[in-house]
Each structure stands twice: as C-alpha cells, then as structure tokens.
Write an enzyme that holds these catalytic residues in place. Structure first.
Site, PDB file in Angstrom:
ATOM      1  N   ASP A  27       0.856  -1.182   0.000  1.00  0.00           N
ATOM      2  CA  ASP A  27       0.000   0.000   0.000  1.00  0.00           C
ATOM      3  C   ASP A  27       0.895   1.237   0.000  1.00  0.00           C
ATOM      4  O   ASP A  27       1.722   1.413   0.890  1.00  0.00           O
ATOM      5  CB  ASP A  27      -0.887  -0.037   1.263  1.00  0.00           C
ATOM      6  CG  ASP A  27      -2.097   0.873   1.116  1.00  0.00           C
ATOM      7  OD1 ASP A  27      -2.203   1.555   0.073  1.00  0.00           O
ATOM      8  OD2 ASP A  27      -2.916   0.905   2.040  1.00  0.00           O
ATOM      9  N   ASP A  30      -3.422   2.683  -5.843  1.00  0.00           N
ATOM     10  CA  ASP A  30      -2.241   2.780  -4.973  1.00  0.00           C
ATOM     11  C   ASP A  30      -2.039   1.579  -4.060  1.00  0.00           C
ATOM     12  O   ASP A  30      -1.340   1.676  -3.061  1.00  0.00           O
ATOM     13  CB  ASP A  30      -2.305   4.071  -4.152  1.00  0.00           C
ATOM     14  CG  ASP A  30      -3.481   4.065  -3.188  1.00  0.00           C
ATOM     15  OD1 ASP A  30      -4.351   3.188  -3.333  1.00  0.00           O
ATOM     16  OD2 ASP A  30      -3.519   4.925  -2.294  1.00  0.00           O
ATOM     17  N   GLU A  31      -2.691   0.475  -4.353  1.00  0.00           N
ATOM     18  CA  GLU A  31      -2.438  -0.709  -3.527  1.00  0.00           C
ATOM     19  C   GLU A  31      -2.550  -1.959  -4.377  1.00  0.00           C
ATOM     20  O   GLU A  31      -3.251  -1.978  -5.384  1.00  0.00           O
ATOM     21  CB  GLU A  31      -3.405  -0.779  -2.342  1.00  0.00           C
ATOM     22  CG  GLU A  31      -4.846  -0.772  -2.774  1.00  0.00           C
ATOM     23  CD  GLU A  31      -5.812  -0.952  -1.609  1.00  0.00           C
ATOM     24  OE1 GLU A  31      -5.543  -1.796  -0.742  1.00  0.00           O
ATOM     25  OE2 GLU A  31      -6.836  -0.266  -1.603  1.00  0.00           O
TER      26      GLU A  31
END
Lengths: 384, 415
Positions: free
Chosen positions: B12, B107-108
């Site tokens: 993450d 974003d992860e």
C-alpha cells in the site's frame, strides 16, 4: 369573497344525452392516445364538445391527437373535460341505455344512466391544449385497403430504440401513380410499393416520416373502419389522417430517414424458393435451441436442400432440412430468427424467395407471388 | 504441508496522491496538504497528508469541511494522469517480484509471493528488497503487510504504516486479529458493525469466539464468511479469488459534480458527452461491450434520479452510449431545474451478438477505428490529448478516484 366565487365558476354549461353503445365505441377507439403517465394532468382527460347533434371527443398526448364524434341529443351546447381512463372504465360497466352527461359547477361532470348516478371531477376546459386544424388544401386520398396492407407489412420493422429517432417511424413516399412505405431498425428493412394507383394532388415526390406511435394508432383505426379511403394532409409540423369520422393528427418527426436505396441488394446471386409456412415452422422449431439473446440461426444452402440449425451451450442443438431446387454454390449464413419470423408472419402463406450473396452481405426475402404489391424485406446476417 | 501455506503481500503506497504531488513540488513536504481541489470548491478530499490528517481531515470529506478543520492546509488540484503514471511505475516494480500481481486500486496491490523463497529469500527479506526497489524506482514510500491470506496482508499493511513492513507469521493470525476492532475487517461497514455490537461483538476476538451457526442464523452466507475472516481466512466474495485472477468489472461509471449548479442544457449535454467518452474508453480498455446504460442526475436540492435503458445490441462506442444517455436525460430532466451532478453508468457486459448493421455498418467501423486511434493517442499523450468536439464545452478536470477497471494488472487489456 362570495362574489368572486360566483364568477370563478362562470356560466359554462353542457348537457347531452348519448347512447352508451356509441359513446363506448368512441371511448375505446381513443384510449390508445390518452397519455398514461403524464406530468400534465389535463392530458389524462378527454375534451367533450357538444354542438348541433354531435358530441366531439378529443384526446391528446401532445405528440398525437385523436378527435372523433358520435350522435348526441344536445340540450345545452358547451364543453367540458373528463378523466379518460376512469370514464372508459365506468361507461363499460353501465347498462346498454342512454347516458346523460351534464356539466356542473367547479368542472364536475354528472353522468346518469338509468338508476346509476355519478359525479366525476373534471378540469377547466381552458387548460386543454388547442389542436391543429385539418388543412383545407393539399388533401390526398389513399385507399384504406392499401394503407392497411402497407402498414401491416412494414410497421413491425420500425426501430424500438427511442434514441435513433429518424428510424422511429416509417417513411411514406407518395408519387402521382405510386405509394411506397419503408421501415427499418438498422438491422432489417421492410419495403413495400404499389403502383397503378392515382393520387390526385401529388406532384413529384411527397416524402413523409410517420412516427411509430402514429403508425400503431393508424393501424388500429384503419383496421376498424368501413371507410373506403383515408384523407391525408400535412403542414410544416403536423400530419393529418381522416378515417371516416375520426381525425388522427401527429407531430412530424424531424430529421432525415436514412438513404435506404443505397442498401437494397443488387447482386444477390444465390436464389432459392421455399414454402413460407415450411420455412417458418422450421425456423420456429430450431430457434428453440438458439442462443437466448442473439436468437441466431444458421442457414446452410446446399445443392437440393436448405439446412437450418441452431445451438446453444445451455439447451443443445437442433436442425431442420427443407428440400429445394437450389443448384448453386454452397453458402452458410447466420440470421436472427426473430427478424425472419416477423417477415414470414407478415407476408402470409405462399412461396418465399430467398436471395443471398455471402455471409456478410444483406439477404433479401420476397413473397413469390406479389403482383399488386412489390414487397421486399432486407435483413443483415449475423457473424456466427 | 508448507506448499499449502500461501504468502501474500499487500503493498500500500503511503499517502499516494500527496506523495506524488510532493515529487512535483518538494516544498509541500512535511506540510498539511489536501489533494482534490481548492478550499472553496465543491467536491471532496481525494487524499490528505499525514500532517493534515492530524487535524481530522480524511478522504471523502467535503473540501470546504476540510478547510474548516485545517485552515492552514495547502489545497492542490488532483492530477489523475500523474497518479496513473506513477501507478504504472509501481506496477512495474511489483511485477518484477511476482507474476501474480493484482492492483486493487490505483495505490495498492496484492502479490502472491508463494514459492518465491529461493528467488527472493524469506518474506521479510523479500519485503525489504521490494521496499527499497520501490523507493529507488518511484521515490515513493510504501507499507507492506505479509500474511497467509489477503485479509491478513491487508489488515497488517494498515498496521505497518507509514513506511513499514509487518509480517504475521503463519499460525499467529487469530492472535493478531483478536484485539482489533471488528470494523478493521475488510467488508464490515457501519451497519454490520452495529449489528455485531448488538450481539456483544466489539473485537475480532469476540467474533471468533462465537459459534459459526449463530453468525449464519443472523447474517446468512455472510455470517459464514465472517466467521472465516475472524480466523484470518479469505472467505466470501472477492476475497475467495486467487491473486491476479481475472476479475472483470461488473460496471463502469463516471460522474461529474459542477462547481456551480447549472441548467444550461448545452453544457449539461456536453458533460454527458464527455462522461460517455470516458466510459467508452474504459469499456474498450477492458474489451467489454455494455448493454445497460444508466443516467444519474442530481438536482441542486440533492434529489437524485437514475434512469436506465437496455440496448438491443451491446456497445462500446462513445457515441452510442451518449445517444442513450442523452435520450434518458431529455426525457427525465425537469427543464430549468439546476443540476448539481451528472453520471454515466454502464453495466450488463456481454459479448457482441454478431448482428451486422444494415445502415451504419461502415459508420460503425469508422467509429471503431477512430476511437481506437484516439485511445492510442491517449495512451501516449494523456487522457485530455484528444476528445470529441461535442464534449469540449463539458470539459472538466477529472476527479481523482479509485477506478480499478482501468488499472494495469486488471482486466483483459493487459499487454
């Protein structure tokens, strides 16, 4: 205050007596035009206008209006509006006797028939939209039978997609000695032409796009009339069809109907004639096993026979074979079964000529014995 | 036995949008930064720096509220293209570590690292290397959670923030979860939390102590899944699928909130064109055809309507989506009523039936070719490099939000 109230109701009057049978007949004929879900309440009402020895009924949804009349004993001339669905439902239940309709205060309307007595809540007549008036010039007479035939053979091909609004109607082309009607939804196209009629008042070519809803309404009016001919006229914004005592008016569709002549097949060279009933039965059987959404069936044209098949992973596979006199090259092509059945149903019994080319090009179907009418149906294949 | 134990990484990125903005403007570093728009604008916070979070600012909070909470914060507009570019770099790094990478959002990501010990060493060492390589390639920090399931990896990465690594060793899952709040289990929302509270369940440990059939009676299938989750297993819905398995989107949508409510029909329709274009782009990226087209319309007073229409033939063409949406709009918009938000939503993904067009067959092909070319230009020069003229007036800054459908590592468009 009391003074104002007295003037608000005014001196509007109307009192008539009509036979239940006649009134119900006209109410039933106009139900299709009454707007069902509308944000404008007055459009759910009929306009009743009494004068001379007639009651004139009008219904409109602003796009489409229908005006009709029946005999009436008019005691007091005048007009009123009455909720259309409720009136229809109520009159259906009345005994076959005379009905007396009388306008009361505050737009209420009294309906009396025998021992039945009802007061309905109407609306001010002044709220009812004014309707276009039938033009006095440029009226064309079209035989009712011709219009009936043409609508039944093209109407089903009109697009249901509201967004493709230029396909949302049928094109009627009048020439001095012929009439043509064309409808398409972008996948198939129905085209019918009749020559040898005389259309007075038509010079050159008169093209009219008739909206789908008007076509549907026109069909039921033409189907139920005993009139020999229909009077057709138009002005910049409106189409008018007079069918006996009934007048249908429709807002014109704007926009260009597609250039259909460009897509009529010209060099289809694989020709085969089959019995329409036989083909229809075979397609219906096989289509039970077609993919439920695409409805695709496969035509395999070989020497001496036409094989029709369908398959889907869920239901299985099915094939029918029809004997033919075909002697040309083999061809496999897919079609939407629904499109073919629509045509076969409309064209009735008798021979059908299939004119095909290749798996990507439009196929053409025609009844084998069309003398009075030139009827053709163009349908695009499916990639299978 | 060991071959049945999975090693899942959840990577993450730390304050992703903010960190990316800092790359472009280093002066933002260490300050309270709010990404998503200006302080007096409509719309919500896309991301907040750790500094701003201290003042209670969080994503999805209205910008104006954020300005009240943290008046000294620096407000910056979102730059979706920057984030996408960085996200692609992130994906490249991850992809070099495991063939099974799934971007869960911009974003992860989840990585299935099972069986990579010989290549990357034990999990902690692999995580350290991944962490370093990420920093080197992207200049961004990330946090990594390691566990035997996606669930454990996800929950532990949150505990590792910022810039840390946390490994829950096999067998320790229940012990790790027990003291955590039930809300920390992915999939447990406000409503479920309240229901659980009624049962006297506040911590994951309370949940694990319950009989499974109690949960099943109360919550049905979800209850069973919940019981599994309390033990740290991947159970229920998306958590059941393998990492990197092809999970196609069920629907695609784009929305736009106006800064100033408008009743200008030209502008509104232009916005619909723009939104249709964005939706069409995503459809083509994923190789999908949609059958159901839906309009979302929110008026100034927040009354919201959705109206949908199903096509006879599924489509992926902007222009066809737009035609439908425009019809829905024209039929349902109360003219002169000011509009706050418009949205275009498509679903019902089907293959094309194969029906060939009679009238527009060449038109269709031309559109297909033109849009494919436009897509290639966008790939190269960015989303706003080319658009249909009808949507020009509706042009707006794309809001930043998670859109898993368009991410590398998801869907069929992956090269």
């Amino acid at each position: 205050m009391p003074v104002e109230m007295a003037t608000a109701t005014g001196t509007a009057t109307m009192e008539i007596t009509v036979s239940k049978f006649e009134l119900l007949r006209e109410l039933t004929a106009t139900q299709g035009v009454v707007e069902r879900k509308t944000t404008i309440p007055i459009l759910s009402n009929y306009l009743f206008e009494a004068g001379g020895d007639k009651l004139v009924l009008t219904a409109t949804d602003l796009d489409l209006s229908l005006r009709t009349s029946c005999n009436a004993k008019v005691k007091k001339e005048g007009s009123c509006t009455i909720p259309a669905r409720k009136l229809h439902d109520y009159v259906k239940l009345l005994p076959d006797a005379d009905i007396t309709i009388k306008l009361l205060e505050n737009h209420w309307v009294s309906i009396r028939c025998g021992r039945s007595n009802t007061k309905m809540v109407g609306m001010a007549r002044s709220n009812f939209p004014s309707l276009p008036v039938f033009p006095t010039a440029g009226v064309v007479k079209i035989p009712a039978q011709v219009l009936r035939e043409m609508i039944s053979k093209t109407g089903f091909a009109i697009a249901n997609e509201e967004s493709r609004y230029t396909l949302n109607g049928a094109l009627m082309v009048l020439k001095p000695e012929s009439i043509t009607m064309v409808a398409t939804d972008g996948h198939r196209l129905a085209h019918i032409e009749r020559s040898g009629e005389k259309f007075d008042g038509v010079s050159g070519e008169m093209k009219t796009l008739i909206p789908k809803k008007a076509m549907d309404e026109l069909k039921s009016l033409v189907d139920s009339t005993e009139a020999e001919s229909i009077e057709f006229a138009r002005d910049e914004s409106t189409l008018y069809f007079r069918i006996g005592p009934r007048l249908l008016t429709s807002r014109q569709l704007t926009g260009q109907f597609p250039n259909f002549e460009a897509v009529l097949p010209k060099d289809n060279n694989k020709l085969v004639t089959v019995r329409g009933e036989e083909l229809s039965a075979a397609i219906q059987r096989v289509a039970q096993f077609a993919d439920e959404r695409s409805r695709a069936v496969r035509f395999r044209l070989e020497k001496g026979e036409l094989k029709i098949s369908a398959s889907s992973t869920e239901t299985g596979e099915s094939e029918d074979t029809i004997e033919t006199a075909y002697n040309g090259d083999a061809l496999t092509v897919g079609f939407n079964a629904v499109y073919l059945l629509d045509f076969l149903k409309a064209s009735g019994n008798g021979d059908v000529r299939l004119e095909l080319k290749d798996p990507q090009s439009a196929g053409q179907l025609r009844p084998g014995d069309s003398e009075e009418y030139k009827y053709r149906y163009i349908v695009m294949p499916m990639r299978i | 036995m060991s071959e049945f134990i999975k090693t899942i990484f959840h990577v993450d990125m730390d304050a992703f949008f903010v960190s990316v903005e800092e790359l472009f403007d280093p002066s933002l570093k260490g300050k309270a930064v709010v990404v998503g728009g200006q302080r007096d604008e409509r719309g919500v916070v896309s991301a907040a720096s750790y500094e701003a979070r201290k003042f209670g600012v969080h994503s999805a909070m209205p910008l104006r509220t954020a300005a009240k909470h943290c008046p000294h914060a620096i407000f910056v507009d979102g730059h979706p293209e920057r984030y996408r570019q960085c996200s692609e770099k992130v994906y490249e790094v991850l992809n070099s570590f495991s063939p099974q990478v799934e971007m869960a959002s911009i974003d992860e990501a989840y990585l299935d690292m099972t069986g990579t010990e010989r290549l990357h060493g034990p999990p902690l060492r692999a995580a350290q290397r991944l962490h370093d390589k990420m920093k080197l390639a992207t200049q961004l920090n990330c946090s990594i959670g390691i566990g035997t399931s996606r669930l454990i990896a996800k929950v532990s990465s949150a505990r590792a923030k910022p810039n840390g690594v946390l490994w829950i060793m096999p067998g320790q899952e229940a012990k790790f979860l027990a003291p955590l709040d039930v809300r920390d289990i992915p999939g447990v929302g406000k409503v479920m939390e309240q229901d659980l509270h009624q049962l006297g369940v506040y911590r994951v440990g309370d949940l694990a102590a319950l009989q499974e059939n109690v949960l099943e009676d109360r919550f049905g299938k979800w209850g069973m899944a919940l019981a599994g989750k309390a033990r740290g297993e991947d159970a229920g819905g998306w958590f059941d699928s393998e990492v990197g398995a092809d999970t196609d989107p069920k629907s695609i949508s784009h929305e736009h909130t106006y800064n100033d409510d408008t009743a200008d029909s030209e502008q509104l329709e232009s916005t619909l064109m723009r939104l249709s274009e964005m939706v069409g782009r995503r459809l083509r990226e994923n190789g999908l055809h949609a059958r159901t087209i839906q309009l979302k319309l929110r008026y100034q007073d927040f009354t919201t309507i959705t109206r949908a229409h199903s096509l006879a033939e599924p489509t992926q063409l902007d222009i066809e989506i737009f035609e439908q949406v425009r019809t829905l709009f024209r039929n349902n918009w109360h003219k002169a009523a000011k509009v706050r938000l418009l949205g275009v939503h498509v679903s019902g993904f089907k293959g094309h039936s194969g029906q060939i067009e009679l009238l527009d067959s060449t038109l269709h092909e031309r559109w297909n070719k033109a849009l494919t070319t436009a897509d290639r230009l966008r790939d190269k020069f960015g989303e706003s490099s080319i658009s249909l003229a009808a949507g020009m007036k509706g042009g707006f800054r794309e809001r930043t939000h998670e859109n898993p459908a368009g991410l590398p590592g998801k869907g069929r468009s992956e090269k």
